[in-house]
Design an enzyme around this catalytic site. Structure first.
Site, PDB file in Angstrom:
ATOM      1  N   ARG A 190     -28.298  14.985  28.747  1.00  0.00           N
ATOM      2  CA  ARG A 190     -29.162  14.020  28.837  1.00  0.00           C
ATOM      3  C   ARG A 190     -29.870  14.038  30.332  1.00  0.00           C
ATOM      4  O   ARG A 190     -28.916  14.276  31.245  1.00  0.00           O
ATOM      5  CB  ARG A 190     -28.884  12.427  28.518  1.00  0.00           C
ATOM      6  N   HIS A 204     -36.056  20.372  25.713  1.00  0.00           N
ATOM      7  CA  HIS A 204     -35.255  19.713  24.670  1.00  0.00           C
ATOM      8  C   HIS A 204     -35.077  20.454  23.517  1.00  0.00           C
ATOM      9  O   HIS A 204     -35.557  19.853  22.227  1.00  0.00           O
ATOM     10  CB  HIS A 204     -35.745  18.218  24.564  1.00  0.00           C
TER      11      HIS A 204
HETATM   12  P1  NDP Z   1     -19.367  13.407  21.226  1.00  0.00           P
HETATM   13  O1  NDP Z   1     -19.348  11.727  21.078  1.00  0.00           O
HETATM   14  O2  NDP Z   1     -18.567  14.018  20.172  1.00  0.00           O
HETATM   15  O3  NDP Z   1     -18.505  13.772  22.406  1.00  0.00           O
HETATM   16  C1  NDP Z   1     -18.638  13.283  23.784  1.00  0.00           C
HETATM   17  C2  NDP Z   1     -17.550  13.935  24.797  1.00  0.00           C
HETATM   18  O4  NDP Z   1     -17.765  13.254  26.153  1.00  0.00           O
HETATM   19  C3  NDP Z   1     -16.130  13.445  24.320  1.00  0.00           C
HETATM   20  O5  NDP Z   1     -15.256  14.390  24.538  1.00  0.00           O
HETATM   21  C4  NDP Z   1     -15.936  12.048  25.379  1.00  0.00           C
HETATM   22  O6  NDP Z   1     -14.516  11.873  25.599  1.00  0.00           O
HETATM   23  C5  NDP Z   1     -16.842  12.535  26.489  1.00  0.00           C
HETATM   24  N1  NDP Z   1     -16.991  11.483  27.445  1.00  0.00           N
HETATM   25  C6  NDP Z   1     -17.661  10.315  26.947  1.00  0.00           C
HETATM   26  N2  NDP Z   1     -17.942   9.442  27.949  1.00  0.00           N
HETATM   27  C7  NDP Z   1     -17.046   9.913  29.006  1.00  0.00           C
HETATM   28  C8  NDP Z   1     -16.714   9.631  30.472  1.00  0.00           C
HETATM   29  N3  NDP Z   1     -17.188   8.361  30.827  1.00  0.00           N
HETATM   30  N4  NDP Z   1     -16.073  10.594  31.129  1.00  0.00           N
HETATM   31  C9  NDP Z   1     -15.782  11.647  30.777  1.00  0.00           C
HETATM   32  N5  NDP Z   1     -15.835  12.060  29.385  1.00  0.00           N
HETATM   33  C10 NDP Z   1     -16.542  11.284  28.712  1.00  0.00           C
HETATM   34  O7  NDP Z   1     -20.813  13.852  21.074  1.00  0.00           O
HETATM   35  P2  NDP Z   1     -21.219  14.976  21.011  1.00  0.00           P
HETATM   36  O8  NDP Z   1     -20.657  16.278  21.387  1.00  0.00           O
HETATM   37  O9  NDP Z   1     -21.581  15.050  19.520  1.00  0.00           O
HETATM   38  O10 NDP Z   1     -22.955  15.204  21.573  1.00  0.00           O
HETATM   39  C11 NDP Z   1     -23.050  15.271  23.006  1.00  0.00           C
HETATM   40  C12 NDP Z   1     -24.202  14.935  23.365  1.00  0.00           C
HETATM   41  O11 NDP Z   1     -24.904  15.990  23.603  1.00  0.00           O
HETATM   42  C13 NDP Z   1     -25.072  13.930  23.043  1.00  0.00           C
HETATM   43  O12 NDP Z   1     -24.571  12.719  23.336  1.00  0.00           O
HETATM   44  C14 NDP Z   1     -26.468  14.010  23.337  1.00  0.00           C
HETATM   45  O13 NDP Z   1     -26.873  13.407  24.372  1.00  0.00           O
HETATM   46  C15 NDP Z   1     -26.160  15.610  23.645  1.00  0.00           C
HETATM   47  N6  NDP Z   1     -27.099  16.438  22.858  1.00  0.00           N
HETATM   48  C16 NDP Z   1     -28.243  17.158  23.188  1.00  0.00           C
HETATM   49  C17 NDP Z   1     -29.131  18.081  22.626  1.00  0.00           C
HETATM   50  C18 NDP Z   1     -30.277  18.793  23.212  1.00  0.00           C
HETATM   51  O14 NDP Z   1     -30.883  19.573  22.470  1.00  0.00           O
HETATM   52  N7  NDP Z   1     -30.289  18.762  24.301  1.00  0.00           N
HETATM   53  C19 NDP Z   1     -28.744  17.973  20.862  1.00  0.00           C
HETATM   54  C20 NDP Z   1     -27.553  17.337  20.517  1.00  0.00           C
HETATM   55  C21 NDP Z   1     -26.875  16.678  21.313  1.00  0.00           C
HETATM   56  P3  NDP Z   1     -13.342  11.632  24.519  1.00  0.00           P
HETATM   57  O15 NDP Z   1     -13.182  12.687  23.508  1.00  0.00           O
HETATM   58  O16 NDP Z   1     -12.515  11.327  25.356  1.00  0.00           O
HETATM   59  O17 NDP Z   1     -14.070  10.337  23.838  1.00  0.00           O
HETATM   60  C1  OXD Z   2     -29.707  14.903  19.755  1.00  0.00           C
HETATM   61  C2  OXD Z   2     -30.541  15.481  20.603  1.00  0.00           C
HETATM   62  O1  OXD Z   2     -28.868  13.893  20.609  1.00  0.00           O
HETATM   63  O2  OXD Z   2     -31.494  16.288  19.866  1.00  0.00           O
HETATM   64  O3  OXD Z   2     -29.242  15.262  18.449  1.00  0.00           O
HETATM   65  O4  OXD Z   2     -30.957  15.454  21.816  1.00  0.00           O
END
Ligand code: NDP
Ligand code: OXD
Length: 308
Positions: free
Chosen positions: A223, A271
């Site tokens: 993000r 994006h």
């Molecule tokens: P998940 O919820 O599966 O994973 C999030 C990870 O981040 C987990 O490992 C979590 O830790 C870690 N995390 C959360 N908060 C913290 C923190 N404060 N400090 C350290 N680590 C932290 O999410 P996804 O993998 O499914 O998605 C990740 C992100 O990708 C989405 O939120 C979105 O913003 C982005 N995205 C972007 C896209 C694009 O096209 N650019 C498309 C799809 C998604 P823990 O395992 O310990 O909970």
């Molecule tokens: C998502 C994205 O969160 O597209 O899936 O950014």
């Protein structure tokens, strides 16, 4: 009972077809059509306006068209007690891993340095860097970051991972939240997969960049709110960072006057690191609607307190 679809970037028709075929008794309305608002039990949404959900008094679940739910949770009037359900993988993992791997290869093979030389018509081979000396730091080891970390490790790079809670993933050196500085000190390229939450907002700032090895690069496909844009530009201009590949921004579309567009060390993509496709994600959404209809918990319920 019915479902309302809202997105300014996703076409409703493939979703109408897929959901209609699996759940013919669930009327599907594409905003601004809603039918009787009191009948609406489910919404399927990407970036609905603030306050939008308040018009449906009998809502039972809010289903996200994306993996990240920061835009939904940012609504101060989001109905309390209604579960928010995100996409879990659903085709996004492979696309994100491809984009991340491309970014790592780009910076490892010094393409950002060759791009600068091309602008000056300068023919100058640089010493190659063996892959096993180029360490990749993956921030966020969840569904998407975990898949990307394994894909990148499969290309022969040493991979470090950082997450809120400790993890054990074969082939990845994992660091937990309080070990951030040790993680950063080794990362030649930082690849961001964190969700945007109050704890991660603005995390990619001057303090973080100063802890990376000099000349390290950034791939941000999570993000825009994670990045302090002015700090990133300062770090690129000073040489502390060598380059940045950015897919996400504070304001999308990225405004035409934003300095990222023309910065010689920045690559901007709109994006598209992963795009939700009905052909890949509808099965998960339908499975969740069927679970909800049976009174069962759907896959991917968001912890509204934690923000992801
Ligand atoms: P998940 O919820 O599966 O994973 C999030 C990870 O981040 C987990 O490992 C979590 O830790 C870690 N995390 C959360 N908060 C913290 C923190 N404060 N400090 C350290 N680590 C932290 O999410 P996804 O993998 O499914 O998605 C990740 C992100 O990708 C989405 O939120 C979105 O913003 C982005 N995205 C972007 C896209 C694009 O096209 N650019 C498309 C799809 C998604 P823990 O395992 O310990 O909970
Ligand atoms: C998502 C994205 O969160 O597209 O899936 O950014």
């Amino acid at each position: 009972m019915s479902l309302v679809f809202y997105s300014r970037t996703d076409a409703p028709e493939p979703w109408r077809r897929a959901i209609g075929a699996a759940l013919p008794d669930l009327p599907f309305h594409a905003w601004p059509e809603t039918g009787d608002k009191a009948d609406v039990r489910y919404t399927l949404v990407w970036k609905p306006p603030a306050g939008w959900h308040g018009q449906f008094p009998n809502l039972q679940a809010i289903l996200s068209l994306g993996a990240g739910v920061d835009a939904i949770l940012a609504d101060p009037d989001l109905p309390a007690g209604v579960p928010v359900v995100r996409l879990v993988g659903a085709g996004l993992g492979r696309q994100m891993a491809e984009y991340a791997a491309w970014g790592v290869l780009h910076f490892h093979r010094r393409m950002h340095e060759y791009a600068l030389r091309q602008r000056e018509a300068r023919w100058e081979p640089l010493p190659p860097l063996p892959a096993d000396t180029f360490t990749v730091g993956v921030m966020g080891l969840g569904v998407l970051g975990g898949e990307a970390a394994r894909t990148i490790a499969g290309l022969g790079y040493p991979v470090l991972g950082w997450s809120r809670t400790p993890k054990r993933i074969p082939g990845i050196t994992c660091y937990a939240a309080d070990d951030l500085d040790r993680f950063l000190a080794r990362a030649n390229v930082l690849v961001n997969f964190l969700p945007l939450t109050p704890a991660t907002d603005g995390l990619l700032n001057a303090r973080m960049f100063a802890r990376l090895p000099r000349g390290a690069c950034l791939v941000n496909l999570a993000r825009g709110g994670h990045v302090d844009d002015a700090d990133l530009i300062a770090a690129l201009d000073s040489g502390q960072l060598g380059g940045a590949l950015l897919d996400v921004f504070h304001d999308e579309p990225l405004p035409a006057e934003h300095p990222f567009w023309k910065h010689p060390r920045v690559i901007v993509t709109p994006h598209i690191a992963a795009v939700t496709l009905a052909s890949e994600a509808a099965a998960q959404v339908i499975g969740n609607l069927q679970r909800l209809e049976r009174g069962e918990a759907p896959l991917g319920i968001v912890d509204r307190q934690a923000g992801y």
